[in-house]
Design an enzyme around this catalytic site. Sequence first.
Site, mmCIF file in Angstrom:
data_model
loop_
_atom_site.group_PDB
_atom_site.id
_atom_site.type_symbol
_atom_site.label_atom_id
_atom_site.label_comp_id
_atom_site.label_asym_id
_atom_site.label_seq_id
_atom_site.Cartn_x
_atom_site.Cartn_y
_atom_site.Cartn_z
ATOM 1 N N GLU A 90 -41.748 60.905 18.646
ATOM 2 C CA GLU A 90 -41.545 61.390 17.206
ATOM 3 C C GLU A 90 -40.244 62.187 17.139
ATOM 4 O O GLU A 90 -40.551 63.505 17.295
ATOM 5 C CB GLU A 90 -42.690 62.112 16.376
ATOM 6 C CG GLU A 90 -42.228 62.315 15.022
ATOM 7 C CD GLU A 90 -43.216 63.201 13.991
ATOM 8 O OE1 GLU A 90 -43.004 63.400 12.991
ATOM 9 O OE2 GLU A 90 -44.182 63.517 14.811
ATOM 10 N N LYS A 119 -42.484 57.312 16.071
ATOM 11 C CA LYS A 119 -42.679 57.803 14.721
ATOM 12 C C LYS A 119 -41.290 58.290 14.203
ATOM 13 O O LYS A 119 -41.051 59.273 14.663
ATOM 14 C CB LYS A 119 -43.796 58.904 14.550
ATOM 15 C CG LYS A 119 -43.930 59.547 13.305
ATOM 16 C CD LYS A 119 -45.328 60.366 12.949
ATOM 17 C CE LYS A 119 -45.604 60.947 11.604
ATOM 18 N NZ LYS A 119 -46.748 61.720 11.291
#
Length: 295
Positions: free
Chosen positions: A176, A213
Amino acid sequence: MTFEEMRDRIANGQGFIAALDQSGGSTPKALRGYGVEDNEWNGDDEMFGMIHEMRQRIIEAPCFGNGKVIGAILFEKTMEGESGGKSVPARLAERGIVPFLKVDKGLEEERDGVQLMKPNPGLEAMCARAKELGVFGTKMRSVIKSANPKGIRENVRQQFADGVRILSSGLVPILEPEYDITAADRAEGEKILLDELIAGLDTLHDDQQVIFKLSIPKEAGLYSDLIKHPKVLRVVALSGGYSTDEACSELAKNPGMIASFSRGLLQDLRKQQDDGEFDGTLSGAIDQIHAASVT
């Protein structure tokens, strides 16, 4: 679910991943959003106890197991807790929800337009414990604040370096590198980020896969090549400060990208709601986020 059944659920499931991983620094804010004031708890034990009660209530809500939530990201203390008389990962799996664990240790100070993750010498031990409890994968967050090629390259390099450690531990990492949605140069910087992510994928073995993500891109469809890449299990979106309506509207412009929302899922839940009202409110958010994810 077996590990391979979990892999298939994440790769092909028509739903989204819930982010229930607020940690020490963000827990007071999450509790205030839930209607619990700071003077209602005293010390970390009580604070984490209250956030665990909130998460238990979410996990046990009838709508949470209706098939539209395919995964959930947990904070370490939540992973070690119980819900429905079982460990939280086991209870999630029982409800058809694939468990993930947040493994990063927070952020460094900004440098070169990014905030890298703090060193994580205990990562392998944490992964071993998660695997023992039936967790499928991990999540770790860093932040990009400007279109600085040097900083973005280092941010992605760190994500992949720790991702390989996680893969070697037998879990699937969610990488992420969040791009700050308020950054003025986000459109330019996200193209630099995309190039670095593809370069990072080239360093993985053919049998390795990761999940990304990412902030919902400024340019709709920007991450379509990532979504189709054979070394990418799934691309999921963070809400990044958007309201539920805003996040769902932006996500729907990006086919193949599914949600992994925290604020967008939880923003209207309150401790004071009775169980029926709580489930109805959560169900409405789940339906809205699910619809945006499968468009």
